[in-house]
Design a protein around this motif. Structure first.
Motif, PDB file in Angstrom:
ATOM      1  N   LEU A 133       0.813  -1.211   0.000  1.00  0.00           N
ATOM      2  CA  LEU A 133       0.000   0.000   0.000  1.00  0.00           C
ATOM      3  C   LEU A 133       0.852   1.270   0.000  1.00  0.00           C
ATOM      4  N   GLY A 134       2.154   1.120  -0.141  1.00  0.00           N
ATOM      5  CA  GLY A 134       3.014   2.290  -0.281  1.00  0.00           C
ATOM      6  C   GLY A 134       3.567   2.836   1.009  1.00  0.00           C
ATOM      7  N   MET A 135       3.418   2.109   2.119  1.00  0.00           N
ATOM      8  CA  MET A 135       3.967   2.573   3.389  1.00  0.00           C
ATOM      9  C   MET A 135       5.440   2.202   3.498  1.00  0.00           C
ATOM     10  N   THR A 136       6.168   2.982   4.278  1.00  0.00           N
ATOM     11  CA  THR A 136       7.575   2.683   4.565  1.00  0.00           C
ATOM     12  C   THR A 136       7.696   2.471   6.072  1.00  0.00           C
ATOM     13  N   PRO A 137       7.576   1.232   6.533  1.00  0.00           N
ATOM     14  CA  PRO A 137       7.545   0.958   7.977  1.00  0.00           C
ATOM     15  C   PRO A 137       8.853   1.308   8.676  1.00  0.00           C
ATOM     16  N   VAL A 138       8.720   1.619   9.958  1.00  0.00           N
ATOM     17  CA  VAL A 138       9.852   1.816  10.852  1.00  0.00           C
ATOM     18  C   VAL A 138       9.964   0.559  11.714  1.00  0.00           C
ATOM     19  N   LEU A 139      11.149  -0.065  11.726  1.00  0.00           N
ATOM     20  CA  LEU A 139      11.358  -1.292  12.477  1.00  0.00           C
ATOM     21  C   LEU A 139      12.260  -1.016  13.677  1.00  0.00           C
ATOM     22  N   PRO A 140      12.151  -1.820  14.732  1.00  0.00           N
ATOM     23  CA  PRO A 140      12.972  -1.575  15.922  1.00  0.00           C
ATOM     24  C   PRO A 140      14.448  -1.826  15.653  1.00  0.00           C
ATOM     25  N   GLY A 141      15.305  -1.160  16.441  1.00  0.00           N
ATOM     26  CA  GLY A 141      16.741  -1.368  16.375  1.00  0.00           C
ATOM     27  C   GLY A 141      17.313  -1.634  17.754  1.00  0.00           C
ATOM     28  N   PHE A 142      18.615  -1.666  17.843  1.00  0.00           N
ATOM     29  CA  PHE A 142      19.322  -2.044  19.069  1.00  0.00           C
ATOM     30  C   PHE A 142      19.500  -0.845  19.994  1.00  0.00           C
ATOM     31  N   THR A 143      19.122  -1.004  21.275  1.00  0.00           N
ATOM     32  CA  THR A 143      19.197   0.083  22.254  1.00  0.00           C
ATOM     33  C   THR A 143      20.391  -0.026  23.185  1.00  0.00           C
ATOM     34  N   GLY A 144      21.203  -1.062  23.035  1.00  0.00           N
ATOM     35  CA  GLY A 144      22.296  -1.303  23.974  1.00  0.00           C
ATOM     36  C   GLY A 144      21.943  -2.302  25.052  1.00  0.00           C
ATOM     37  N   HIS A 145      20.672  -2.648  25.146  1.00  0.00           N
ATOM     38  CA  HIS A 145      20.150  -3.575  26.161  1.00  0.00           C
ATOM     39  C   HIS A 145      20.471  -5.006  25.752  1.00  0.00           C
ATOM     40  N   VAL A 146      21.148  -5.756  26.641  1.00  0.00           N
ATOM     41  CA  VAL A 146      21.575  -7.117  26.311  1.00  0.00           C
ATOM     42  C   VAL A 146      21.376  -8.050  27.497  1.00  0.00           C
ATOM     43  N   PRO A 147      21.338  -9.361  27.236  1.00  0.00           N
ATOM     44  CA  PRO A 147      21.415 -10.321  28.343  1.00  0.00           C
ATOM     45  C   PRO A 147      22.799 -10.196  28.985  1.00  0.00           C
ATOM     46  N   PRO A 148      22.891 -10.017  30.284  1.00  0.00           N
ATOM     47  CA  PRO A 148      24.214  -9.809  30.896  1.00  0.00           C
ATOM     48  C   PRO A 148      25.172 -10.972  30.665  1.00  0.00           C
ATOM     49  N   SER A 149      24.640 -12.193  30.457  1.00  0.00           N
ATOM     50  CA  SER A 149      25.515 -13.343  30.230  1.00  0.00           C
ATOM     51  C   SER A 149      26.230 -13.260  28.885  1.00  0.00           C
ATOM     52  N   LEU A 150      25.752 -12.390  28.005  1.00  0.00           N
ATOM     53  CA  LEU A 150      26.383 -12.256  26.696  1.00  0.00           C
ATOM     54  C   LEU A 150      27.711 -11.502  26.791  1.00  0.00           C
ATOM     55  N   ALA A 151      27.834 -10.643  27.805  1.00  0.00           N
ATOM     56  CA  ALA A 151      29.060  -9.848  27.970  1.00  0.00           C
ATOM     57  C   ALA A 151      29.368  -9.730  29.455  1.00  0.00           C
ATOM     58  N   PRO A 152      29.775 -10.817  30.090  1.00  0.00           N
ATOM     59  CA  PRO A 152      30.006 -10.800  31.549  1.00  0.00           C
ATOM     60  C   PRO A 152      30.995  -9.711  31.963  1.00  0.00           C
ATOM     61  N   GLY A 153      30.584  -8.919  32.959  1.00  0.00           N
ATOM     62  CA  GLY A 153      31.451  -7.872  33.482  1.00  0.00           C
ATOM     63  C   GLY A 153      31.601  -6.660  32.596  1.00  0.00           C
ATOM     64  N   ARG A 154      30.859  -6.604  31.490  1.00  0.00           N
ATOM     65  CA  ARG A 154      31.022  -5.488  30.540  1.00  0.00           C
ATOM     66  C   ARG A 154      29.731  -4.684  30.358  1.00  0.00           C
ATOM     67  N   THR A 155      28.789  -4.847  31.280  1.00  0.00           N
ATOM     68  CA  THR A 155      27.534  -4.110  31.174  1.00  0.00           C
ATOM     69  C   THR A 155      27.342  -3.220  32.394  1.00  0.00           C
ATOM     70  N   GLY A 156      26.556  -2.181  32.207  1.00  0.00           N
ATOM     71  CA  GLY A 156      26.126  -1.342  33.310  1.00  0.00           C
ATOM     72  C   GLY A 156      24.663  -1.618  33.598  1.00  0.00           C
ATOM     73  N   SER A 157      24.240  -1.469  34.830  1.00  0.00           N
ATOM     74  CA  SER A 157      22.846  -1.731  35.193  1.00  0.00           C
ATOM     75  C   SER A 157      22.091  -0.424  35.370  1.00  0.00           C
ATOM     76  N   ARG A 158      20.827  -0.473  35.093  1.00  0.00           N
ATOM     77  CA  ARG A 158      19.950   0.680  35.272  1.00  0.00           C
ATOM     78  C   ARG A 158      18.580   0.170  35.685  1.00  0.00           C
ATOM     79  N   THR A 159      17.760   1.060  36.203  1.00  0.00           N
ATOM     80  CA  THR A 159      16.465   0.654  36.754  1.00  0.00           C
ATOM     81  C   THR A 159      15.343   1.463  36.124  1.00  0.00           C
ATOM     82  N   TRP A 160      14.288   0.752  35.770  1.00  0.00           N
ATOM     83  CA  TRP A 160      13.057   1.387  35.290  1.00  0.00           C
ATOM     84  C   TRP A 160      11.903   0.811  36.100  1.00  0.00           C
ATOM     85  N   GLN A 161      11.211   1.673  36.845  1.00  0.00           N
ATOM     86  CA  GLN A 161      10.074   1.260  37.662  1.00  0.00           C
ATOM     87  C   GLN A 161      10.422   0.039  38.529  1.00  0.00           C
TER      88      GLN A 161
END
Length: 737
Positions: A211-239
């Protein structure tokens, strides 16, 4: 007719199929043409039963089709329109041209997928995509299937399949996973869901692009499973929920950003537009003023490594929500790190808290003016229609006008007049809403032959609940008692409660009652019309009235307890009957039934464990949101739906009333007892869901008339003589419970 129009555009079949879905048996093959123009435009004419639409692009053609249906046939397609339209023929019409005021129309918010579209199937999405096309949406945010992108990416990187599903969490919470707000929550993600939505996502994107739309798709925000980069992540809190993000200088940051785009291209192709919000409602993990710029550079490097044409769509919500942190200097440093040709800004809450004027139209960076209004999917019919039209006009007239107009609501299917007005501004300019826009809206919403009383009713709504000029419609501030978690704090200061309650009625109360009367009377002249949008509107206006009645009856009980040890006999029952009456009316409309929501969720279950996760997600997000012991987001998505009003909110207030006398003498003991009861109520709901409401023999119209007769003759919301000090109070702050 435009002279250089060419025959048989490549998009002709898609637009003709759209017309067939909308018109049903009345459909006749359209004559579709493509023409060149400096701006996006359409032109239609009809002759001898044949409609010809010429346009610069398929979305412009869809707008041309809808404009013809609205202006010539007197029929619009809204979220609650019964399809196909009751159009038996295509009347003749002279050549009529339309030109877009902006280059793009944006649609949806990350949260919309959680609060409205979480459990949609193809039929739901097909209907929504048709609505998008007819309303000119060029740029939809499309999240469907992104869980498959994350799953495939992390499995390829060597993570265990079960750990990935645990990290992604529950289907009902996916938008907050994508924004980096939470992980390992309310899951695990069912395998069958991933596969089913991999295919659904492809189908949704295929139709949008056709129909001629150009969708916007999600990208990477820096958020990862901590086991993917042990000791290389920072923690933050939301609610209260902890997540982990990579340091932007870590090489894995840009690698993951690129890998997610590459996987997404394999599964869904790309339109080179990516929605990424690395700081949504979360302060950066590093307080260094230059840190946001590091995140920006790492993100754009990863995006362009995988897609040199990538454009980053960024919501400006953090600049509003945490404005103390996001000083002009920080915002400038962040945005300056992203080349303008790779960035598009979404001014998310521009109808109330515009950031474009605060930041001088973002220094020339392309941006879109967006209307949010709705937080959490709340169904309260409140808006400022005239204010929205005025603010859009001011933005268009500015030195750096928006490239687009957008709808960024957290949930759809509510406040239709507000969102229809805003989306119309992409193709027109409205001065005085009451004179220039409202009559056509009402005529096209209800169709030819509707009673004039309906327009008068809408004029009354525009002067009352839809004229919320200067009112901050925000859940932490603007609730009302129906969805409020009960407490006894108001017994300590009833004068503050009075100010808050009266501030919610900023208009003459009789004017709202008169609007209700006119809508009911207009509906009684054509009862069949109540099956469509008119039935939805009858429920909405009753909701507006009964919400304020409940507030005032609660206020009366609290003020009585200021001077007496017990509630008068019958006062609690009088308060609770508002819940019963509203629940019964809501039950007459499928879109206002809680069980419709839960049934949609469980339709995706293929086994016992899937069913457990899906029912939990459906129940949890509308009530406690997170966990029973964390009240921070309780009732944020408070819905006035049958099954919730009578089966969840009412029992809580009944418990409040049962402990009110004790609260006068022993407030701490009474509050502790009430908190225990509320936890029991919530736990029971999470385990069992909402009880089935009593089956009513009355339909929407009959019940509307009965409730109008019961509540519509009162000079004050309480139904009792006006006490000193009660009345509209323009100086009082909105409700802040």
């Amino acid at each position: 007719m435009i002279e250089d129009a060419r025959d048989t555009p490549a998009w002709g079949a898609a637009i003709d199929a759209l017309a067939r879905r909308i018109l049903g048996s009345a459909h006749r093959p359209l004559r579709l043409r493509e023409h060149e123009d400096e701006r996006r435009s359409f032109e239609y004419r009809a002759d001898g039963g044949t409609l010809t639409v010429s346009a610069t692009d398929p979305i412009a053609a869809a707008v041309g089709l809808h404009t013809y249906l609205r202006r010539v046939c007197g029929r619009s397609v809204s979220w609650d329109t019964v399809l196909p339209l009751p159009v038996s023929s295509l009347p003749d019409a002279p050549p009529t041209r339309g030109v877009a005021e902006v280059d793009r129309t944006y649609h949806l918010n990350f949260c919309t997928t959680g609060y409205t579209a979480a459990y949609w199937n193809w039929a739901d999405w097909e209907r929504e995509i048709d609505w998008m096309a007819l309303h000119g949406v060029t740029t939809p945010l499309t999240l469907t299937g992104h869980e498959a992108v994350l799953y495939d990416t992390y499995v390829r990187l060597g993570m265990d399949e079960e750990r990935v599903r645990e990290f992604i969490g529950g289907p009902g919470y996916l938008p907050w996973q994508y924004m980096g707000n939470l992980d390992h929550f309310a899951g695990p993600m069912p395998r069958s869901w991933i596969e089913g939505h991999r295919e659904l996502g492809r189908r949704v994107l295929e139709r949008q692009r056709a129909l001629g739309m150009t969708p916007v798709l999600p990208g990477f925000t820096g958020h990862v499973p901590p086991s993917l980069a042990p000791g290389r992540t920072g923690s933050r809190t939301w609610q209260g929920l902890v997540t982990h993000v990579l340091v932007p200088t870590d090489p894995l940051y840009t690698t993951l950003c690129a890998e997610i785009v590459e996987t997404q291209k394999e599964l869904f192709d790309t339109d080179h537009q990516y929605a990424i919000d690395p700081f949504i409602e979360m302060i950066p993990v590093d307080s260094d003023p230059g840190f946001p710029g590091l995140v920006a550079r790492a993100t754009i490097e990863g995006l362009t490594r995988a897609d040199p044409r990538a454009v980053w769509f960024l919501q400006t919500w953090p600049f509003s929500y945490q404005s103390d942190f996001w000083s002009p200097e920080r915002v400038e440093a962040f945005l300056d790190a992203i080349p303008d040709d790779h960035l598009h800004l979404l001014d998310l809450w521009a109808e109330y808290d515009p950031q474009w004027s605060r930041f001088h139209a973002f220094g020339g960076t392309p941006w879109t003016w967006c209307a949010l209004l709705n937080f959490g999917g709340r169904t309260d019919p409140m808006a400022d229609l005239q204010g929205a039209a005025d603010r859009i006009g001011a933005a268009k007239d500015s030195a750096h006008p928006p490239e687009g107009i957008g709808l960024s609501m957290e949930a759809t299917r509510n406040n239709p007049a507000f969102f229809e007005l805003v989306v119309d501004q992409a193709w027109t300019r409205t001065g005085r809403v009451e004179e220039e826009w409202l009559p056509d809206f009402v005529a096209q919403r209800y169709g030819p032959g509707h009673d004039p009383a309906l327009l008068e009713g809408w004029r009354g709504l525009l002067r009352t609940v839809l004229g919320a000029s200067g009112v901050r419609i925000f859940p932490e501030q603007f609730n009302g008692v129906l969805t409020l978690r009960p407490h006894y704090r108001h017994l300590e200061d009833s004068s503050a409660l009075r100010a808050e309650v009266t501030a919610l009625v900023w208009y003459p109360w009789p004017d709202l009652l008169a609007a209700w009367e006119r809508l009911v009377a207009g509906a009684e002249t054509d009862p069949l019309a109540v099956e469509g949008p008119l039935g939805h509107d009858l429920v909405d206006v009753a909701m507006a009235v009964l919400s304020r009645v409940a507030d005032h009856r609660y206020l009366e009980m609290v003020e009585h307890l200021d001077h007496h040890p017990e509630l008068p006999e019958g006062d609690l029952e009088r308060f609770l009957e508002v819940f019963d009456d509203l629940d019964a009316l809501l039950e007459t409309r499928p879109e206002y039934r809680y069980r419709t929501w839960e049934a949609k969720a469980t339709s995706w279950a293929t086994g016992t464990e899937d069913h457990r996760v899906l029912t939990d997600n459906a129940r949890r997000i509308l009530t406690v949101w997170t966990t029973l012991d964390d009240p921070r987001l309780d009732d944020y998505a408070g819905r006035l739906w049958s099954g919730l009003v009578g089966g969840y909110y009412r029992p809580r207030w009944e418990s409040w009333g049962e402990g009110a006398s004790l609260a006068v003498h022993e407030p701490d003991r009474a509050q502790a007892r009430l908190d225990d009861r509320l936890t029991e109520h919530a736990d029971r709901f999470l385990r069992r869901g909402a009880p089935l409401p009593p089956r009513s023999t009355e339909g929407t119209l009959a019940l509307s008339r009965r409730l109008l007769d019961r509540y519509g003759g009162d000079a004050t919301p309480s139904g009792r003589p006006q006490a000193e000090g009660i009345g509209p109070d323009q100086s009082a702050e909105p409700w802040s419970l």
